[in-house]
Design a protein around this motif. Structure first.
Motif, PDB file in Angstrom:
ATOM      1  N   PRO A 109      23.115  42.642  16.515  1.00 34.34           N
ATOM      2  CA  PRO A 109      22.572  43.969  16.211  1.00 34.34           C
ATOM      3  C   PRO A 109      23.658  45.045  16.235  1.00 34.34           C
ATOM      4  O   PRO A 109      24.553  45.025  17.082  1.00 34.34           O
ATOM      5  CB  PRO A 109      21.541  44.195  17.322  1.00 34.34           C
ATOM      6  N   ASN A 110      23.574  45.950  15.247  1.00 34.73           N
ATOM      7  CA  ASN A 110      24.525  47.064  15.128  1.00 34.73           C
ATOM      8  C   ASN A 110      25.971  46.606  14.960  1.00 34.73           C
ATOM      9  O   ASN A 110      26.897  47.297  15.380  1.00 34.73           O
ATOM     10  CB  ASN A 110      24.413  48.012  16.332  1.00 34.73           C
ATOM     11  N   SER A 111      26.168  45.442  14.348  1.00 32.19           N
ATOM     12  CA  SER A 111      27.530  44.911  14.245  1.00 32.19           C
ATOM     13  C   SER A 111      28.528  45.867  13.591  1.00 32.19           C
ATOM     14  O   SER A 111      29.666  45.952  14.059  1.00 32.19           O
ATOM     15  CB  SER A 111      27.541  43.542  13.554  1.00 32.19           C
ATOM     16  N   THR A 146      23.993  41.975  10.879  1.00 29.30           N
ATOM     17  CA  THR A 146      23.196  42.638  11.923  1.00 29.30           C
ATOM     18  C   THR A 146      22.070  41.764  12.467  1.00 29.30           C
ATOM     19  O   THR A 146      21.521  42.071  13.528  1.00 29.30           O
ATOM     20  CB  THR A 146      22.601  43.967  11.414  1.00 29.30           C
TER      21      THR A 146
END
Length: 169
Positions: free
Chosen positions: A76-78, A72
């Motif tokens: 981000p928000n993987s 992440t």
């Protein structure tokens, strides 16, 4: 940091367990192996995803495939972006990534010869994990508290860094 990336490809974000990753296309993998003159072990790289920041990462083989894990920090928000087509740029990373012994951990080990002997005989990867954890703590109180926990963990008392014992995660 400015990097002239030599490897550029697109890949869909996948997941194994809870870990998002991309597979490196075979022709790009061949370029990497040719540049580094090996095709085993871990391979340190610098990675840029979708034109974002540059991060150090490790390319490794797991269950027969070379995987580049996308955490992440990198994306981000993987974990919620599985299936997304990512634009990946990477280079080999020849910088030393050694984590120096935190002074408080060194002092704690020197005060406890039994714990120091155990620390010196555990795997380098577990040593690195313990040093990294202590190194990333911010306050003197959390450093002191966690050095004590690390010493107790090494002596077989309690858990530390998500492990219940030295031998198994």
């Amino acid at each position: 940091m400015s990097v002239d990336f030599t490897i550029h490809f697109q890949a869909n974000l996948q997941i194994i367990g809870i870990n998002p990753f991309v597979l490196i296309p075979p022709h790009q993998l061949a370029v990497i192996f040719n540049q580094i003159k090996k095709n085993k072990g871990v391979i340190k790289v610098l990675i840029c995803v979708n034109g974002g920041e540059i991060f150090p990462q490790t390319l490794l083989k797991y269950k027969g495939d070379w995987r580049l894990y996308i955490n992440t920090k990198i994306l981000p928000n993987s974990p919620s972006r599985i299936g997304e087509l990512l634009d990946i740029k990477l280079n080999l990373d020849f910088e030393d990534r050694e984590i120096k012994m935190p002074i408080d951990l060194k002092g704690g080990l020197e005060k406890n010869p039994q714990a120091k002997e155990i620390f010196d005989n555990i795997s380098p990867s577990l040593q690195k994990e313990i040093k990294r954890y202590i190194s990333n703590l911010k306050t003197p109180q959390s450093i002191e508290r966690n050095v004590k926990k690390a010493i107790e963990f090494l002596l077989g008392n309690g858990s530390f860094i998500g492990r219940k014992s030295i031998s198994k995660k």
